[in-house]
Design a protein around this motif. Structure first.
Motif, mmCIF file in Angstrom:
data_model
loop_
_atom_site.group_PDB
_atom_site.id
_atom_site.type_symbol
_atom_site.label_atom_id
_atom_site.label_comp_id
_atom_site.label_asym_id
_atom_site.label_seq_id
_atom_site.Cartn_x
_atom_site.Cartn_y
_atom_site.Cartn_z
ATOM 1 N N UNK A 17 0.831 -1.207 0.000
ATOM 2 C CA UNK A 17 0.000 0.000 0.000
ATOM 3 C C UNK A 17 0.867 1.260 0.000
ATOM 4 N N UNK A 18 1.868 1.315 0.880
ATOM 5 C CA UNK A 18 2.701 2.514 0.969
ATOM 6 C C UNK A 18 3.626 2.641 -0.235
ATOM 7 N N UNK A 19 4.085 1.532 -0.787
ATOM 8 C CA UNK A 19 4.896 1.595 -2.005
ATOM 9 C C UNK A 19 4.065 2.148 -3.158
ATOM 10 N N UNK A 20 2.789 1.769 -3.225
ATOM 11 C CA UNK A 20 1.913 2.306 -4.274
ATOM 12 C C UNK A 20 1.598 3.774 -4.018
ATOM 13 N N UNK A 21 1.307 4.109 -2.782
ATOM 14 C CA UNK A 21 0.941 5.485 -2.440
ATOM 15 C C UNK A 21 2.082 6.447 -2.730
ATOM 16 N N UNK A 22 3.306 6.027 -2.424
ATOM 17 C CA UNK A 22 4.473 6.883 -2.621
ATOM 18 C C UNK A 22 5.349 6.373 -3.763
ATOM 19 N N UNK A 23 4.723 5.839 -4.806
ATOM 20 C CA UNK A 23 5.470 5.191 -5.878
ATOM 21 C C UNK A 23 6.402 6.156 -6.604
ATOM 22 N N UNK A 24 6.006 7.399 -6.795
ATOM 23 C CA UNK A 24 6.869 8.330 -7.513
ATOM 24 C C UNK A 24 8.073 8.719 -6.664
ATOM 25 N N UNK A 25 7.895 8.840 -5.375
ATOM 26 C CA UNK A 25 9.035 9.111 -4.497
ATOM 27 C C UNK A 25 9.988 7.926 -4.476
ATOM 28 N N UNK A 26 9.428 6.722 -4.471
ATOM 29 C CA UNK A 26 10.263 5.516 -4.475
ATOM 30 C C UNK A 26 11.040 5.435 -5.779
ATOM 31 N N UNK A 27 10.371 5.683 -6.902
ATOM 32 C CA UNK A 27 11.037 5.628 -8.208
ATOM 33 C C UNK A 27 12.136 6.683 -8.284
ATOM 34 N N UNK A 28 11.860 7.900 -7.823
ATOM 35 C CA UNK A 28 12.874 8.949 -7.847
ATOM 36 C C UNK A 28 14.060 8.602 -6.959
ATOM 37 N N UNK A 29 13.802 8.001 -5.814
ATOM 38 C CA UNK A 29 14.896 7.611 -4.920
ATOM 39 C C UNK A 29 15.755 6.522 -5.556
#
Length: 68
Positions: A17-29
């Motif tokens: 859920x949190x990976x999906x919610x913050x997916x763009x932050x995860x991808x940028x990181x």
């Protein structure tokens, strides 16, 4: 044993859920790291559809028009 499995399943669900919610932050990181970015590009270029799309837009050239 059953309680431990329930905790594992719930933890996994919250992680997704949190990976999906913050997916763009995860991808940028992830893509902020040079080596991981290179690996991602190399992996993407192995997929024919993506490779054709990228190379088609990068290597555009004007063909002379033929009069029919």
């Amino acid at each position: 044993m059953m309680f431990q499995r329930l905790i594992s399943i719930l933890s996994f669900m919250f992680s997704v859920y949190f990976a999906y919610k913050y997916r763009y932050r995860v991808i940028n990181a992830v893509l902020g790291r040079r080596m991981l970015r290179k690996l991602a590009v190399m992996a993407a270029m192995q997929i024919p559809f993506i490779r054709d799309k990228v190379l088609g837009s990068v290597l555009q050239f004007n063909r002379p028009q033929q009069n029919v």
